[in-house]
Write a protein that holds these residues in place. Structure first.
Motif, short mmCIF file in Angstrom:
data_model
loop_
_atom_site.label_atom_id
_atom_site.label_comp_id
_atom_site.label_asym_id
_atom_site.label_seq_id
_atom_site.Cartn_x
_atom_site.Cartn_y
_atom_site.Cartn_z
N SER A 67 -6.80 -3.46 1.92
CA SER A 67 -8.16 -4.00 2.07
C SER A 67 -9.15 -2.96 2.59
O SER A 67 -10.36 -3.16 2.54
N SER A 68 -8.63 -1.82 3.09
CA SER A 68 -9.50 -0.81 3.70
C SER A 68 -9.87 0.33 2.77
O SER A 68 -10.72 1.15 3.12
N VAL A 69 -9.22 0.41 1.60
CA VAL A 69 -9.52 1.50 0.67
C VAL A 69 -9.88 0.94 -0.70
O VAL A 69 -9.53 -0.18 -1.04
N LYS A 70 -10.62 1.75 -1.46
CA LYS A 70 -10.97 1.36 -2.83
C LYS A 70 -9.97 1.92 -3.83
O LYS A 70 -9.85 1.43 -4.95
N ALA A 71 -9.25 2.97 -3.44
CA ALA A 71 -8.24 3.56 -4.32
C ALA A 71 -7.13 2.55 -4.56
O ALA A 71 -6.78 1.77 -3.67
N PRO A 72 -6.56 2.54 -5.77
CA PRO A 72 -5.45 1.63 -6.02
C PRO A 72 -4.24 1.99 -5.16
O PRO A 72 -4.03 3.16 -4.83
N VAL A 73 -3.48 0.97 -4.78
CA VAL A 73 -2.32 1.16 -3.92
C VAL A 73 -1.06 0.71 -4.64
O VAL A 73 -1.02 -0.38 -5.22
N GLN A 74 -0.07 1.58 -4.62
CA GLN A 74 1.25 1.26 -5.17
C GLN A 74 2.18 1.02 -3.98
O GLN A 74 2.33 1.89 -3.13
N VAL A 75 2.78 -0.17 -3.92
CA VAL A 75 3.59 -0.55 -2.77
C VAL A 75 5.07 -0.50 -3.13
O VAL A 75 5.48 -0.94 -4.20
N ALA A 76 5.87 0.03 -2.20
CA ALA A 76 7.31 0.15 -2.41
C ALA A 76 8.04 -0.17 -1.11
O ALA A 76 7.46 -0.18 -0.03
N GLY A 77 9.33 -0.46 -1.25
CA GLY A 77 10.18 -0.65 -0.08
C GLY A 77 10.51 -2.10 0.20
O GLY A 77 9.64 -2.88 0.58
N GLY A 78 11.75 -2.48 -0.03
CA GLY A 78 12.22 -3.81 0.34
C GLY A 78 11.73 -4.95 -0.53
O GLY A 78 11.78 -6.10 -0.12
N ILE A 79 11.28 -4.64 -1.74
CA ILE A 79 10.81 -5.71 -2.64
C ILE A 79 12.03 -6.20 -3.43
O ILE A 79 12.32 -5.72 -4.52
N ARG A 80 12.73 -7.17 -2.84
CA ARG A 80 14.05 -7.54 -3.35
C ARG A 80 14.18 -8.97 -3.85
O ARG A 80 15.27 -9.40 -4.21
N THR A 81 13.07 -9.71 -3.84
CA THR A 81 13.07 -11.05 -4.44
C THR A 81 11.80 -11.21 -5.26
O THR A 81 10.79 -10.54 -4.98
N PRO A 82 11.83 -12.09 -6.27
CA PRO A 82 10.61 -12.33 -7.05
C PRO A 82 9.45 -12.79 -6.18
O PRO A 82 8.29 -12.43 -6.43
N GLU A 83 9.76 -13.54 -5.13
CA GLU A 83 8.71 -14.07 -4.25
C GLU A 83 8.01 -12.93 -3.51
O GLU A 83 6.77 -12.90 -3.41
N VAL A 84 8.79 -11.99 -2.99
CA VAL A 84 8.21 -10.85 -2.28
C VAL A 84 7.40 -9.98 -3.25
O VAL A 84 6.32 -9.49 -2.92
N ALA A 85 7.92 -9.83 -4.48
CA ALA A 85 7.21 -9.04 -5.49
C ALA A 85 5.86 -9.68 -5.82
O ALA A 85 4.84 -8.98 -5.91
N LYS A 86 5.87 -11.00 -6.01
CA LYS A 86 4.62 -11.70 -6.34
C LYS A 86 3.60 -11.58 -5.21
O LYS A 86 2.40 -11.41 -5.43
N GLU A 87 4.09 -11.68 -3.98
CA GLU A 87 3.21 -11.55 -2.81
C GLU A 87 2.59 -10.15 -2.77
O GLU A 87 1.40 -9.98 -2.50
N ALA A 88 3.41 -9.14 -3.06
CA ALA A 88 2.91 -7.77 -3.06
C ALA A 88 1.89 -7.55 -4.18
O ALA A 88 0.89 -6.85 -4.00
N LEU A 89 2.13 -8.17 -5.34
CA LEU A 89 1.23 -8.02 -6.48
C LEU A 89 -0.12 -8.69 -6.24
O LEU A 89 -1.10 -8.35 -6.90
N GLU A 90 -0.18 -9.62 -5.32
CA GLU A 90 -1.46 -10.24 -4.97
C GLU A 90 -2.37 -9.24 -4.26
O GLU A 90 -3.59 -9.38 -4.29
N LYS A 91 -1.77 -8.23 -3.64
CA LYS A 91 -2.55 -7.24 -2.89
C LYS A 91 -2.64 -5.92 -3.63
O LYS A 91 -3.71 -5.34 -3.78
#
Length: 230
Positions: A67-91
């Motif tokens: 939320s603090s940057v305009k650059a796109p962010v790629q998130v990694a680490g511990g994304i081990r369920t579809p639910e966690v992946a979907k939550e990460a994709l919202e951000k």
């Protein structure tokens, strides 16, 4: 892509993924993200090391970075369920999936179909085999086999890290990177970058992007200089 590895709310770098061998570079990941964005980063690569190692998570910190940057962010680490992946994709703009890709490939196929172009498969390799669960276990899957499997699902982006080189400044694993590029996939190079010359070698090997970590934090290489050759 500057790497921002978060552990216990701080920006750290590990050597070969070993949590016992770490250097803390900042206690303010958000300010670090703003610094690399201002330097011209095309994308920020934010890793939740606690989630990767199963010792907690830094989800609130990562949400603040996004939320603090305009650059796109790629998130990694511990994304081990579809639910966690979907939550990460919202951000985040993209998510990197490692362990789940090898334990539940069907779930990853569904995610990739729904979120086309936003799923990156992590290939953390040691001795030609993909390592999972925070680099602690072997999946038994070969690098090329993994690329073929996920490309068949319509996924073209892969993050290739040679674990023995990560955090060592020993230079990139050009052989492994070149073989992966030859498969036709888009390869993000990670591990061992120590200089602008290394970044140029990675580009010459045909990689689509390079992740800058320890060399950048130790001021051996800058985002600006790597951007100039990109």
């Amino acid at each position: 892509m500057p790497a921002i590895d978060v552990m216990g709310g701080s920006v750290v770098r590990l050597v070969k993924g070993d949590p016992a061998n770490k250097i803390v570079y900042s206690n303010d990941p958000v300010e670090m993200a703003k610094k690399w964005e201002a330097a011209g980063a095309d994308m920020l690569h934010v890793v939740d090391l606690d989630a990767a190692l199963g010792t907690g998570n830094n989800s609130e910190v990562i949400a603040k970075i996004v939320s603090s940057v305009k650059a796109p962010v790629q998130v990694a680490g511990g994304i081990r369920t579809p639910e966690v992946a979907k939550e990460a994709l919202e951000k985040a703009a993209r998510v990197v999936i490692g362990t789940m890709a090898y334990s539940d490939p069907e779930a990853v196929r569904k995610l990739a179909k729904k979120h086309h172009g936003r799923i990156v498969i992590s290939i953390d390799q040691a001795g030609g085999k993909v390592m999972v669960k925070g680099w602690q276990e072997s999946s038994g899957v070969g690098v090329q086999d993994a690329i073929v499997q996920f490309r068949a699902m319509g996924i073209d982006d892969f993050l290739l890290t040679s674990i023995e080189r990560d955090g060592t400044l020993a230079g990139p694993d050009i052989s492994a990177l070149s073989q992966a590029v030859a498969s036709g996939a888009r390869i993000i190079a990670s591990g061992g970058i120590s200089s602008v010359e290394d970044a140029l070698r990675v580009k010459s090997a045909g990689c689509s992007a390079v992740i800058l970590g320890k060399a950048m934090y130790d001021v051996r290489v800058s985002v600006e200089r790597v951007k100039a050759i990109a």
